[in-house]
Design a protein around this motif. Structure first.
Motif, PDB file in Angstrom:
ATOM      1  N   MET A   8      47.251  46.124  31.188  1.00 35.85           N
ATOM      2  CA  MET A   8      46.170  46.214  30.201  1.00 35.85           C
ATOM      3  C   MET A   8      46.656  45.700  28.842  1.00 35.85           C
ATOM      4  SD  MET A   8      43.014  47.038  29.630  1.00 35.85           S
ATOM      5  CE  MET A   8      42.762  47.676  31.276  1.00 35.85           C
ATOM      6  N   SER A   9      47.883  46.076  28.462  1.00 34.60           N
ATOM      7  CA  SER A   9      48.445  45.616  27.187  1.00 34.60           C
ATOM      8  C   SER A   9      48.754  44.125  27.233  1.00 34.60           C
ATOM      9  CB  SER A   9      49.730  46.398  26.872  1.00 34.60           C
ATOM     10  OG  SER A   9      49.497  47.779  26.808  1.00 34.60           O
ATOM     11  N   TYR A  10      49.354  43.693  28.339  1.00 30.45           N
ATOM     12  CA  TYR A  10      49.817  42.307  28.455  1.00 30.45           C
ATOM     13  C   TYR A  10      48.656  41.309  28.394  1.00 30.45           C
ATOM     14  CZ  TYR A  10      52.524  38.336  30.247  1.00 30.45           C
ATOM     15  OH  TYR A  10      53.135  37.112  30.401  1.00 30.45           O
ATOM     16  N   PHE A  11      47.534  41.648  29.035  1.00 28.26           N
ATOM     17  CA  PHE A  11      46.419  40.695  29.118  1.00 28.26           C
ATOM     18  C   PHE A  11      45.342  40.931  28.051  1.00 28.26           C
ATOM     19  CE2 PHE A  11      48.151  40.458  33.465  1.00 28.26           C
ATOM     20  CZ  PHE A  11      48.315  39.083  33.562  1.00 28.26           C
ATOM     21  N   ALA A  12      45.551  41.931  27.191  1.00 27.58           N
ATOM     22  CA  ALA A  12      44.546  42.214  26.158  1.00 27.58           C
ATOM     23  C   ALA A  12      44.365  41.043  25.207  1.00 27.58           C
ATOM     24  CB  ALA A  12      44.936  43.466  25.376  1.00 27.58           C
ATOM     25  N   SER A  13      45.444  40.300  24.960  1.00 31.97           N
ATOM     26  CA  SER A  13      45.372  39.156  24.049  1.00 31.97           C
ATOM     27  C   SER A  13      45.030  37.859  24.783  1.00 31.97           C
ATOM     28  CB  SER A  13      46.703  38.989  23.309  1.00 31.97           C
ATOM     29  OG  SER A  13      47.761  38.757  24.223  1.00 31.97           O
ATOM     30  N   GLU A  17      36.343  41.796  30.232  1.00 33.05           N
ATOM     31  CA  GLU A  17      36.783  41.220  31.500  1.00 33.05           C
ATOM     32  C   GLU A  17      37.866  42.050  32.183  1.00 33.05           C
ATOM     33  OE1 GLU A  17      36.195  36.429  30.847  1.00 33.05           O
ATOM     34  OE2 GLU A  17      37.897  37.389  29.854  1.00 33.05           O
ATOM     35  N   ILE A  18      38.583  42.868  31.408  1.00 33.64           N
ATOM     36  CA  ILE A  18      39.693  43.638  32.001  1.00 33.64           C
ATOM     37  C   ILE A  18      39.417  45.144  32.072  1.00 33.64           C
ATOM     38  CG2 ILE A  18      41.436  41.937  31.364  1.00 33.64           C
ATOM     39  CD1 ILE A  18      42.209  43.653  28.999  1.00 33.64           C
ATOM     40  N   LEU A  19      38.607  45.661  31.144  1.00 31.99           N
ATOM     41  CA  LEU A  19      38.372  47.106  31.113  1.00 31.99           C
ATOM     42  C   LEU A  19      37.622  47.629  32.339  1.00 31.99           C
ATOM     43  CD1 LEU A  19      39.218  49.284  29.113  1.00 31.99           C
ATOM     44  CD2 LEU A  19      36.933  49.172  28.106  1.00 31.99           C
ATOM     45  N   PRO A  20      36.611  46.910  32.876  1.00 31.68           N
ATOM     46  CA  PRO A  20      35.930  47.415  34.084  1.00 31.68           C
ATOM     47  C   PRO A  20      36.885  47.643  35.260  1.00 31.68           C
ATOM     48  CG  PRO A  20      34.635  45.665  33.086  1.00 31.68           C
ATOM     49  CD  PRO A  20      35.948  45.692  32.362  1.00 31.68           C
ATOM     50  N   SER A  28      35.932  39.398  37.526  1.00 34.26           N
ATOM     51  CA  SER A  28      36.427  38.100  37.960  1.00 34.26           C
ATOM     52  C   SER A  28      37.585  38.302  38.938  1.00 34.26           C
ATOM     53  CB  SER A  28      36.904  37.276  36.751  1.00 34.26           C
ATOM     54  OG  SER A  28      37.694  36.185  37.165  1.00 34.26           O
ATOM     55  N   LYS A  29      37.488  37.668  40.097  1.00 33.08           N
ATOM     56  CA  LYS A  29      38.543  37.785  41.096  1.00 33.08           C
ATOM     57  C   LYS A  29      39.876  37.258  40.560  1.00 33.08           C
ATOM     58  CE  LYS A  29      39.694  36.554  45.880  1.00 33.08           C
ATOM     59  NZ  LYS A  29      39.258  35.828  47.100  1.00 33.08           N
ATOM     60  N   GLU A  30      39.818  36.167  39.810  1.00 31.09           N
ATOM     61  CA  GLU A  30      41.037  35.564  39.266  1.00 31.09           C
ATOM     62  C   GLU A  30      41.728  36.521  38.285  1.00 31.09           C
ATOM     63  OE1 GLU A  30      42.457  31.722  36.551  1.00 31.09           O
ATOM     64  OE2 GLU A  30      40.355  31.949  37.154  1.00 31.09           O
ATOM     65  N   ILE A  31      40.950  37.108  37.396  1.00 33.73           N
ATOM     66  CA  ILE A  31      41.511  38.039  36.415  1.00 33.73           C
ATOM     67  C   ILE A  31      42.019  39.304  37.110  1.00 33.73           C
ATOM     68  CG2 ILE A  31      40.943  39.535  34.456  1.00 33.73           C
ATOM     69  CD1 ILE A  31      39.039  37.347  33.505  1.00 33.73           C
ATOM     70  N   GLY A  32      41.262  39.782  38.086  1.00 33.63           N
ATOM     71  CA  GLY A  32      41.689  40.957  38.835  1.00 33.63           C
ATOM     72  C   GLY A  32      43.018  40.742  39.533  1.00 33.63           C
ATOM     73  N   ASN A  33      43.191  39.558  40.127  1.00 29.38           N
ATOM     74  CA  ASN A  33      44.455  39.233  40.801  1.00 29.38           C
ATOM     75  C   ASN A  33      45.619  39.189  39.821  1.00 29.38           C
ATOM     76  OD1 ASN A  33      43.264  39.065  43.322  1.00 29.38           O
ATOM     77  ND2 ASN A  33      42.896  36.863  43.187  1.00 29.38           N
TER      78      ASN A  33
END
Length: 389
Positions: free
Chosen positions: A32-37, A43-46, A162-167
């Motif tokens: 969560m921290s790494y991809f927040a920026s 896109e990441i919180l759900p 997003s499947k890509e972001i989830g992966n």
């Protein structure tokens, strides 16, 4: 109030909660921290919220075979709420909002204490259950407040899976959490061996010493989080190494100071505060002190490697400590009890930290000065403490 047996019960349930959190942190932790920026919050919180609920229910149900139904229900509520709160707090780290991260870290302790007082003295629930009821209330209240702060900056129309972001979240998350989970087992395996060989009371006594260790590590962990937030948003590798070395010496010296202070305190004072069951607290801290200092240093280096996405060394480091703890506990804890658990834990910490220390100084030059504050840094620290410019 609850004695060594109550403390032992709390320690085992919280140890189980920590195990759940490692599974939850695949999405709500460092990822969560790494991809927040790198991605939008929507896109990441759900992913984090959905994963928190699924894991927060599934893992405690598996644990229910080893606990009474009452404690299993507490564990489910604690797991879901603590994971949801962690998602928000780690998002703040990725956004370099360290002020909010620090605020919620402190509030988790303060609000918990306030709810304990309410549950015990106003509602009149005086059993050990009051600890868990207060913690559930604490996590729930802080989650609601932090969610408001997060969502007020979100555009609900952009929420997506997003499947890509989830992966990407999963790939980074499971690697960091594998290391953290192995390190946790290294830290807590002695609890389970002590419970099996010596009973729940010994776990309660030993856990107080471990609690002091983790209190001392607060400085190291706070420095690590600030360093991590900076590294993941910084492309200059040389600057990242220099900042890591500054954090190293601050962590080393402050941790050393805390250990000395704790060892100066008379053993009778520990018994006076915690009760006669905890007369061994000072001895436990003494045996653990080399490992406490080692972990304070390796926390900083570990976050440096996590920040540059070099996670393999963290897994190797944790595995070495875990293997030593598992093998030696079978032979030493049945014979030496709590004292043996202390020795095993301390040696394990030193072994695993030594590997990380060696790897870090393979890529940079070792200097004794890395562990000695300069006059300029001392003045800077004093100015920050005194709130002077």
């Amino acid at each position: 109030m609850w004695g060594s047996e109550g403390k032992g019960t709390i320690s085992i349930v919280i140890a189980d909660l920590t195990i759940v959190s490692f599974f939850a942190n695949v999405f709500v932790g460092s990822s969560m921290s790494y991809f927040a920026s790198k991605f939008k919050t929507e896109e990441i919180l759900p992913f984090a919220y959905l994963w928190s609920i699924l894991i927060g229910i599934l893992i405690p149900v598996l644990f229910s075979f080893n606990h009474t139904l009452e404690y299993s229900n507490y564990l489910i509520a604690l797991s879901v709420l603590s994971s949801l709160l962690a998602a928000n707090v780690n998002l703040f780290v990725g956004q370099q909002n360290i002020k909010l991260f620090n605020l919620y870290t402190v509030l988790q302790q303060i609000v918990h204490i306030v709810f304990i007082i309410i549950v015990v003295y106003l509602i009149k629930i005086t059993s050990v259950n009051s600890y868990f009821l207060a913690q559930i209330s604490c996590f729930g209240a802080l989650f609601l407040v932090s969610t408001f702060q997060v969502l007020k900056h979100c555009d609900f129309k952009r929420i997506s899976f997003s499947k890509e972001i989830g992966n990407k979240l999963f790939d980074y998350g499971w690697k960091t959490q594998l290391s953290a989970f192995l390190q946790f087992l290294n830290n807590r395996l002695s609890f389970y061996f002590l419970e099996y060989f010596k009973g729940i009371v010994s776990v309660g006594v030993f856990s107080v010493g471990i609690a002091f260790s983790e209190a001392i590590w607060t400085v190291s962990r706070s420095l690590s989080v600030v360093l991590y937030a900076d590294i993941i948003n910084n492309k200059n590798s040389n600057e990242a190494i220099e900042k890591t070395k500054i954090s190293l010496r601050v962590s080393f010296l402050i941790t050393l100071l805390f250990i000395v202070v704790m060892l100066i305190i008379p053993a009778q004072l520990y018994s006076m505060i915690f009760g006669k069951d905890f007369s061994q607290t000072k001895e436990i801290v003494l045996f653990l002190s080399p490992g406490i200092l080692a972990i304070a240093v390796s926390n900083i280096i570990g976050y440096y490697f996590a920040g540059i996405n070099k996670l393999r060394i963290l897994n190797v480091k944790a595995m070495i400590g875990l293997i030593f703890t598992a093998i030696s506990s079978f032979y030493i804890i049945p014979r030496w009890g709590i004292r043996g658990a202390c020795v095993i834990t301390s040696i394990s910490y030193c072994l695993s930290s030594g590997l990380l220390f060696w790897r870090f100084y393979q890529i940079t030059e070792f200097r004794v000065q890395d562990f000695i504050l300069s006059k300029t840094e001392i003045n800077l620290l004093l100015n920050k403490v005194l709130k002077k410019k």
